[in-house]
Design an enzyme around this catalytic site. Structure first.
Site, short mmCIF file in Angstrom:
data_model
loop_
_atom_site.label_atom_id
_atom_site.label_comp_id
_atom_site.label_asym_id
_atom_site.label_seq_id
_atom_site.Cartn_x
_atom_site.Cartn_y
_atom_site.Cartn_z
CG HIS A 1 -2.01 -1.06 1.12
ND1 HIS A 1 -3.04 -1.15 2.02
CD2 HIS A 1 -2.18 -2.10 0.26
CE1 HIS A 1 -3.80 -2.20 1.73
NE2 HIS A 1 -3.29 -2.79 0.66
CD GLU B 1 -13.92 4.73 -1.47
OE1 GLU B 1 -14.46 4.20 -0.49
OE2 GLU B 1 -13.30 5.81 -1.41
CE1 TYR C 1 -12.84 12.50 -1.23
CE2 TYR C 1 -11.06 13.54 -0.01
CZ TYR C 1 -12.05 13.60 -0.98
OH TYR C 1 -12.24 14.76 -1.69
CE1 TYR D 1 -8.58 -8.41 0.00
CE2 TYR D 1 -8.02 -7.06 1.89
CZ TYR D 1 -8.14 -7.22 0.53
OH TYR D 1 -7.84 -6.16 -0.31
#
Length: 274
Positions: free
Chosen positions: A55, A147, A157, A168
């Site tokens: 990430h 998104e 957000y 998951y």
């Protein structure tokens, strides 16, 4: 990597800088001439260190005076709402890596000065649309819930307190809900996930049918995702092209002549033809 609009033969890059065995997303610039990079300079080393190895986010966009770049939550969910880390945020800097004096949180000691927006999971596409002066991003959700977001000054957000995805490890929703007061809702949500890899907003003349539309490369679902927008920035249509190619589309670029090129994880480079 992105070509600088501020200086000739200059590239902006983000990379993971090793600091005591942990990676910190770093903005750098370098000169590019005759096929060589020279004059490498780290402009900004973010406060986003992690040993998770995932990430990282990190796409770069420019308005007429500033550099924007995204950083994922680095695999630590709480980073999305922790405004004392750059992880899980989109940053806005001057071209030399300094902080603009008009950033939204420069007088707020509870938020790092460089943050433009926060609550992001892993933005893999970022584009500034000069005609409308709007910044758009596309980001990975968890299992479902990718998104498209219209990025607004100082907005939250929601990640991980809001999400349209599932865990998951089971059929449980992530977060407190899909929407929450004080959280900017997404313009479009993908369930199931397409796994976005890039984003452009097409303004060229070569493909008039794509003009004013967002184009995102899809990794998991191997296509180019074309999203039509209304005058009020609502997602009002979707088309999936290049599906038969079967390639994980990593990056899309538009030339000044309006030509569209895209690259894939297999190392191929393609050009769209009419």
């Amino acid at each position: 990597m992105a070509v600088s609009p501020f200086a000739a033969n200059t590239l902006y890059l983000t990379y993971s800088k090793d600091i005591e065995g942990e990676g910190a997303t770093t903005l750098a610039k370098a000169s590019y001439q005759n096929g060589k990079l020279t004059d490498w300079q780290d402009l900004f080393v973010s406060t986003s260190r992690s040993d998770t190895g995932r990430h990282f986010g990190s796409r770069i966009a420019f308005d007429d005076k500033h550099v924007y770049f995204s950083i994922g939550d680095r695999g630590v969910r709480d980073n999305g709402q922790d405004t004392l880390t750059h992880a899980g945020a989109i940053l806005r800097l001057n071209p030399d890596g300094s902080t603009p004096s008009d950033n939204p949180f420069v007088t707020d000691k509870a938020v790092l000065d460089e943050i433009w927006s926060y609550g992001h999971r892993n933005p893999q596409g970022l584009v500034y649309d000069a005609p409308t002066q709007k910044l758009w991003s596309i980001e990975h959700g968890p299992r479902g819930g990718d998104e498209i977001n219209l990025i607004k000054r100082g907005a939250n957000y929601g990640w991980p307190i809001t999400s349209h995805g599932k865990e998951y490890w089971g059929p449980l929703s992530v977060g407190e809900g899909k929407l929450k007061e004080g959280v900017e809702p997404p313009v479009k949500v993908y369930v199931p996930s397409i796994a976005p890899g890039s984003l452009v907003l097409y303004r060229g003349d070569k493909f008039p049918e794509l003009k004013g539309k967002l184009l995102a490369g899809a990794l998991k679902l191997t296509h180019i995702n074309v999203v039509s927008l209304s005058d009020t920035d609502k997602a009002i249509g979707e088309q999936r092209i290049m599906t038969k190619l079967g390639e994980r589309i990593r990056d899309i670029e538009v030339t000044p002549k309006g030509e569209i090129y895209f690259s894939t994880d297999s190392g191929n480079l393609y050009r769209l033809k009419r």
